[in-house]
Design an enzyme around this catalytic site. Structure first.
Site, short mmCIF file in Angstrom:
data_model
loop_
_atom_site.label_atom_id
_atom_site.label_comp_id
_atom_site.label_asym_id
_atom_site.label_seq_id
_atom_site.Cartn_x
_atom_site.Cartn_y
_atom_site.Cartn_z
N HIS A 127 2.68 -12.56 -26.53
CA HIS A 127 2.80 -13.43 -25.55
C HIS A 127 4.55 -14.17 -25.06
O HIS A 127 5.18 -14.73 -24.19
CB HIS A 127 2.49 -14.35 -24.85
CG HIS A 127 1.95 -14.82 -24.19
ND1 HIS A 127 2.30 -15.14 -22.62
CD2 HIS A 127 0.23 -15.79 -23.69
CE1 HIS A 127 1.48 -15.63 -22.11
NE2 HIS A 127 0.44 -16.01 -22.02
N ASP A 182 -0.85 2.51 -9.48
CA ASP A 182 -0.77 3.85 -9.39
C ASP A 182 0.60 4.91 -10.01
O ASP A 182 1.61 5.07 -9.22
CB ASP A 182 -0.82 4.03 -8.05
CG ASP A 182 -0.94 5.63 -7.20
OD1 ASP A 182 -1.42 6.56 -8.54
OD2 ASP A 182 -1.60 5.89 -6.29
#
Length: 450
Positions: A172, A392
């Site tokens: 993180h 995508d």
């Protein structure tokens, strides 16, 4: 007859940037990052539906991902670097270093779990998803002078004749959702084109300059990195552990959100801080409140500060740039007849206060008046502003996106839906009994405000 293993590793490999594209360099963390140094990693999981055989997968998908990842890493060196943490006595700030030879660990695997079941919205066992997430594991090295931790790893898992998943694990301290998003967008652009020409012409390069420059605040916030814990004998890296929890996805349509907001605003017309996001958080908080019987509950909302700093910094700033808005309320208030109204008022006022105060974004959290440790702490993960369903690579959008790291704590993920960016997907991880109650409460709320 012995049962087949759930996961079979086909290849463990390492991906580095192209030779001579990055010089040895480092990135010092800021006070925004310190809050997350000791926190669990971020786990994202993307499912892509594509009827591939193992041969097709190994010969087409895997080489494309390896090649495009390597090219992408040259523009995002912290993703291939390591986090270095130093003993408190040195007073040296944590940093992410890249040196020649560093790599991203990539696991290629095959899984026999039910692809359609995993990509549904109904309650599913959390443990099943853990097989699809890469673990840092041995990518942790400790000496008396420093601790070194990997920042990023990947796992691509085939579901024969159904599709595959891409699982990511990020420390993180590497960056918040915006940083993760810009890296992934760059990767898919390069994967679709085969080179970085289109990305360089039209994409957004990360800004590594430490534009958040508050040395005194850095010193004040360093205590939130809990540096000493990394050097204790008991310290172990965070990894997803076995759990009986289940996860489910709930959808809030834009129509419902608008209707709920109109109703809330009509009940508290004097409040000017009721946004669509606030009413969504209020709705979630009240639903969660009804599955816990604690006296008080805390709700944490991350606020992206890039545009709110003075002067503002670019959206492509690399790292964490979040401020936490912390709200506390009595459970009896949240579960009452006007629970959503009360929750919205509290959340709206606290978020506004956090952003409006001149030093609000850089003030020390120790000034908060929290007089007790609360058992129920609900935190929001993600943001609807970033459309992770746009990932995508050239074979279509993901069938499903999951934030697996909500399994570590009572966190709730919020992100835009695949079908309509204005609708929201809410991801929840709870015990089976809690999930049963949550489903009933969530549906009742939808029917009440139709």
């Amino acid at each position: 007859m012995a049962s087949l293993p759930i996961l079979s590793v086909l290849e463990d490999t390492q991906v580095s940037p192209p030779p001579a594209t990055i010089v040895d360099t480092s990135l010092t963390l800021t006070f925004f990052d310190f809050l997350f140094v000791s926190r669990p990693p971020i786990h994202y999981l993307y499912f892509y539906q594509l009827p591939l055989t193992k041969t097709q997968f190994v010969k087409t998908i895997v080489p494309n991902l390896k090649h495009s990842l390597s090219i992408t890493l040259q523009h995002f060196f912290p993703f291939v670097g390591n986090l270095f943490i130093f003993p408190t006595s040195t007073k040296k700030l944590p940093e992410i270093r890249y040196v020649d030879g560093d790599f991203v660990k990539l696991t290629i695997a095959e899984c026999n779990l039910d692809f359609d079941d995993l990509t549904g919205n109904h309650p599913r066992k959390c443990d099943m998803f853990h097989h699809l997430i890469p673990h840092f594991g041995q990518q942790f090295f400790k000496t008396s002078d420093y601790v070194k931790i990997a920042t990023f790893s990947l796992q691509v898992t085939l579901f024969p004749n159904n599709g595959f998943s891409i699982g990511t694990t990020s420390h993180h301290s590497l960056g918040d959702a915006s940083t993760q998003f810009y890296f992934l967008k760059a990767w898919i652009t390069i994967a679709r084109c085969g080179t970085n020409h289109t990305f360089l012409a039209n994409g957004t390069l990360p800004v590594f300059d430490r534009l958040v420059n508050y040395p005194e605040v850095d010193k004040s916030f360093l205590k939130y990195a809990y540096v000493g814990s990394f050097f204790s004998q008991e310290y172990k890296p965070h990894n997803l552990s076995a759990t009986d929890n289940v996860r489910a996805t709930f959808v809030l349509t834009r129509t419902f959100i608008d209707r709920l907001k109109i109703w809330v605003v009509s009940q508290i017309p004097t409040s000017s801080h009721i946004s669509s996001f606030v009413v969504v958080c209020a709705y979630i908080w009240c639903c969660m409140a009804k599955i816990r019987n604690d006296e008080k509950q805390m709700f944490i909302v991350p606020l992206d500060c890039r545009k709110r700093l003075d002067p503002p910094i670019p959206t492509s700033y690399f790292g964490n740039c979040l401020r936490m808005s912390i709200s506390i309320a009595k459970t009896s208030l949240l579960t009452g007849n006007e629970g959503i109204i009360a929750a919205a008022k509290i959340l709206g006022e606290n978020i506004h206060k956090e952003l409006a105060e001149k030093d609000g974004l850089v003030k020390d959290y120790s000034t908060l008046n929290i007089d007790e440790m609360l058992k129920t702490i609900i935190a929001i993960s993600g943001t609807p502003k970033l459309v992770f369903y746009d990932m995508d690579f050239g074979w279509g959008k993901p069938k499903k996106f999951e934030v697996v790291s909500i399994d570590y704590s009572l966190s709730v993920s919020i992100h835009a839906c695949k079908e309509c960016n204005q609708d929201l997907e809410i991801g929840v991880s709870l015990t089976a009994k809690e999930m049963e109650i949550f489903i009933c409460v969530f549906k009742e709320g939808l029917e009440l405000h139709v």
